[in-house]
Scaffold this motif. Structure first.
Motif, short mmCIF file in Angstrom:
data_model
loop_
_atom_site.label_atom_id
_atom_site.label_comp_id
_atom_site.label_asym_id
_atom_site.label_seq_id
_atom_site.Cartn_x
_atom_site.Cartn_y
_atom_site.Cartn_z
N GLY A 36 8.00 3.05 -0.11
CA GLY A 36 6.66 2.73 0.40
C GLY A 36 6.84 1.90 1.67
N ALA A 37 5.87 1.03 1.94
CA ALA A 37 5.91 0.24 3.18
C ALA A 37 7.22 -0.54 3.33
N ASP A 65 7.59 2.81 -10.33
CA ASP A 65 6.95 3.11 -9.04
C ASP A 65 6.44 4.55 -9.01
N GLY A 125 2.65 4.40 6.66
CA GLY A 125 2.84 3.47 5.54
C GLY A 125 1.55 2.70 5.32
N ILE A 137 4.64 -3.24 -11.82
CA ILE A 137 4.18 -2.01 -11.16
C ILE A 137 4.43 -2.15 -9.66
C1 LIG Z 1 4.61 0.82 9.80
C2 LIG Z 1 4.66 -0.56 9.18
C3 LIG Z 1 5.19 -1.61 9.90
C4 LIG Z 1 5.28 -2.88 9.32
N1 LIG Z 1 5.98 -3.86 9.97
C5 LIG Z 1 6.27 -5.02 9.34
C6 LIG Z 1 7.16 -5.96 9.91
O1 LIG Z 1 7.72 -5.75 10.99
N2 LIG Z 1 7.40 -7.11 9.23
C7 LIG Z 1 6.85 -7.36 8.00
O2 LIG Z 1 7.14 -8.42 7.43
N3 LIG Z 1 6.02 -6.47 7.42
C8 LIG Z 1 5.73 -5.32 8.05
N4 LIG Z 1 4.94 -4.38 7.44
C9 LIG Z 1 4.34 -4.70 6.12
C10 LIG Z 1 5.38 -4.67 5.01
O3 LIG Z 1 6.05 -3.45 5.01
C11 LIG Z 1 4.68 -4.90 3.67
O4 LIG Z 1 3.98 -6.12 3.72
C12 LIG Z 1 5.68 -4.96 2.53
O5 LIG Z 1 6.42 -3.78 2.44
C13 LIG Z 1 4.96 -5.22 1.21
O6 LIG Z 1 5.89 -5.08 0.17
P1 LIG Z 1 5.39 -4.77 -1.28
O7 LIG Z 1 6.56 -4.63 -2.15
O8 LIG Z 1 4.37 -5.79 -1.68
O9 LIG Z 1 4.58 -3.41 -1.15
P2 LIG Z 1 5.12 -1.92 -0.91
O10 LIG Z 1 6.37 -1.87 -0.17
O11 LIG Z 1 3.95 -1.17 -0.38
O12 LIG Z 1 5.43 -1.45 -2.38
C14 LIG Z 1 4.40 -1.18 -3.29
C15 LIG Z 1 4.88 -0.07 -4.19
O13 LIG Z 1 3.91 0.13 -5.20
C16 LIG Z 1 3.91 1.49 -5.52
N5 LIG Z 1 2.65 1.84 -6.17
C17 LIG Z 1 1.41 1.83 -5.63
N6 LIG Z 1 0.51 2.25 -6.53
C18 LIG Z 1 1.18 2.52 -7.67
C19 LIG Z 1 0.81 3.02 -8.94
N7 LIG Z 1 -0.48 3.30 -9.25
N8 LIG Z 1 1.76 3.21 -9.87
C20 LIG Z 1 3.07 2.92 -9.60
N9 LIG Z 1 3.48 2.46 -8.40
C21 LIG Z 1 2.54 2.27 -7.45
C22 LIG Z 1 4.10 2.19 -4.19
O14 LIG Z 1 4.61 3.49 -4.37
C23 LIG Z 1 5.05 1.25 -3.46
O15 LIG Z 1 6.40 1.66 -3.54
C24 LIG Z 1 4.78 -3.11 8.00
C25 LIG Z 1 4.23 -2.04 7.29
C26 LIG Z 1 4.17 -0.78 7.84
C27 LIG Z 1 3.60 0.35 7.04
#
Ligand SMILES: Cc1cc2nc3c(=O)[nH]c(=O)nc-3n(C[C@H](O)[C@H](O)[C@H](O)COP(=O)(O)OP(=O)(O)OC[C@H]3O[C@@H](n4cnc5c(N)ncnc54)[C@H](O)[C@@H]3O)c2cc1C
Length: 434
Positions: free
Chosen positions: A68-69, A61, A345, A35
């Motif tokens: 997303g982020a 997703d 984000g 997920i």
């Molecule tokens: C403005 C901003 C600046 C940042 N700057 C930095 C940086 O410079 N360097 C750095 O390392 N990190 C940075 N971060 C943090 C970084 O973006 C996140 O730590 C990283 O994207 C996490 O990745 P992830 O795949 O775990 O989560 P995400 O990218 O958040 O992906 C999670 C996914 O789960 C999906 N999801 C959620 N709930 C559900 C559901 N119920 N059913 C299905 N899908 C679902 C969402 O749609 C999303 O696509 C920043 C974040 C933001 C918002």
């Protein structure tokens, strides 16, 4: 509630729109369900696809994958962090464990881009921890002391040096670390989507609403359909809590950022034509600000408790004004209306800045909570969680599991009050740096 994203992130709008988007349209059964398709979920899926070529693996997703982020962050792949949370990293051995993980994260991303020949505007330019306040020198000297003990290369710069390097006289002092990479987060996450093995079924715009475990299966409910899976990996980061996961250990924060149009040659000349750079604040709530290789300025100067499911256009506009002021303070000679886009984000935080990498029940796994280091650590955790969930073992898993575990958070309304108060206090402390 439905996750609703703005469509106004420059990084995402730089990319060609994808055409092969499929939503869940049937009930499904699978061996593995992941997920969340950000860096974590995509990396988990890529690794699972390699480990289990004949298994049925679904990645799903709520929004478009990577939007997303992961597609909307500031693009700092960090080797060190100064303000990593609201508790300080005083203890050297803890800080070392943390930087060991950052290094493994950088290695994981490096390996990925080498193997798949990814162009994500990779620039090993290092980064600056900068402040306009002379009193912050004490913090920088303490940090320098820690870096010396751990053999990180760094330099200290004064206002005149910074004016030349950054093109702004705003900052009075900075500590520059040679390690750390600047990249285009949208290009990186898009490459991870393109690199998904053929045995992964990717469904998008399909939000998981409810899930439950019943004997050997996990039943997942979406808007119109269901998926029954044997194993599940949750990679939903800022949305872990809303799915009832580790609810007393993490909470979502919403960040907003803005990006200017590319500066004209004349504008760029007027600020001294600096090379690409990235500045992180010394105080947690100060602005993150970047000059990109194509002469755009990115600023992120908010972090707040907000409804993670949606930020309205009006709310975003207000934050964008704040960012316009932040740019003007640093570059008074540039025109007023050069912001091209603003976006929000959601990230996930823990009280002590520790990450979550855990089997929470038989066949149920979670990876998340990277506190501003998710590009590298998310990529690493996704891959390593796929291995752990397949009963594999690596030295990376050992290092990850050596980290401190997240500490307990009080329930609502105490948590909300505590976090809001803390953010308010940090915002006051960083007032000049926003
Ligand atoms: C403005 C901003 C600046 C940042 N700057 C930095 C940086 O410079 N360097 C750095 O390392 N990190 C940075 N971060 C943090 C970084 O973006 C996140 O730590 C990283 O994207 C996490 O990745 P992830 O795949 O775990 O989560 P995400 O990218 O958040 O992906 C999670 C996914 O789960 C999906 N999801 C959620 N709930 C559900 C559901 N119920 N059913 C299905 N899908 C679902 C969402 O749609 C999303 O696509 C920043 C974040 C933001 C918002």
């Amino acid at each position: 509630m439905e996750i609703v994203n703005d469509n106004s992130c420059s990084w995402i709008n730089d990319l060609k729109p994808r055409t092969n988007i499929k939503a869940l349209f049937n009930d499904e059964e699978c061996d593995w369900l992941i997920i969340g398709a950000g860096y974590t979920g995509l990396s988990a899926a890529r690794k699972l696809g390699q480990l289990h070529p004949t298994s049925k693996i679904i990645l799903i997703d709520a929004q478009i994958a990577g939007e997303g982020a992961s597609g909307r962050n500031s693009g700092y792949l960090v080797d060190t962090t100064l303000n990593d949370g609201f508790t300080s990293n005083k203890e050297l051995s803890n800080y070392k464990k943390k930087t060991d993980i950052y290094k493994l994260g950088i290695d994981a991303v490096k390996k990925f881009i080498k193997e798949y020949q990814v162009d994500c505007d990779w620039n090993e330019s290092g980064k600056y921890f900068a402040s306009s306040c002379a009193v912050d020198k004490k913090i920088l000297l303490n940090f320098a002391n820690t870096l010396t003990k751990l053999d990180f290369e760094y330099s200290l710069f004064n206002r005149d040096d910074l004016k030349k390097k950054l093109g702004t006289s705003f900052y009075n002092l900075a500590l520059y670390t040679k390690g750390g990479v600047l990249l285009h987060p949208g290009k990186l996450v898009r490459a991870m989507i393109d690199a998904l093995p053929n045995n992964i079924d990717l469904y998008e715009n399909s939000q998981l609403l409810e899930w439950k475990k019943n004997s050997n299966n996990i039943y997942c409910k979406f808007k119109n359909n269901k998926i029954c899976t044997k194993k599940i990996i949750f990679c939903t980061n800022g949305f872990l809590k809303s799915l009832g996961l580790k609810t007393n250990y993490n909470f979502p924060l919403t960040l907003t950022a803005s990006m200017t149009r590319p500066l004209t040659d004349l504008e760029f000349k007027s600020i001294g034509q600096p090379n690409e750079w990235g500045v992180l604040p010394i105080k947690p709530m100060g602005a993150t600000i970047r000059m990109t290789s194509d002469k755009r300025i990115l600023i992120r100067n908010t972090a707040e408790v907000h409804n993670p499911f949606e930020m309205t256009e009006n709310e975003l506009k207000k934050r964008s004004i704040n960012q316009k002021v932040g740019i003007k303070k640093r570059f008074p000679s540039l025109p007023n209306n050069i912001i091209q886009s603003s976006w929000s984000g959601v990230v996930s935080r823990t009280r002590n800045s520790s990450q979550i990498f855990e089997k929470i029940d038989e066949n149920i796994f979670i990876a998340g909570c990277y506190n501003g280091s998710g590009i590298g650590v998310g990529t690493l955790f996704g891959e390593q969680m796929a291995i752990k969930a397949s009963n594999g073992h690596t030295k990376e898993i050992d290092s990850i599991e050596l980290q401190n575990k997240p500490t307990w958070l009080p329930p609502q309304p105490f948590l909300g009050i505590g976090v809001k108060f803390r953010l308010f206090y940090e915002r006051l402390r960083a007032k000049s740096e926003i």
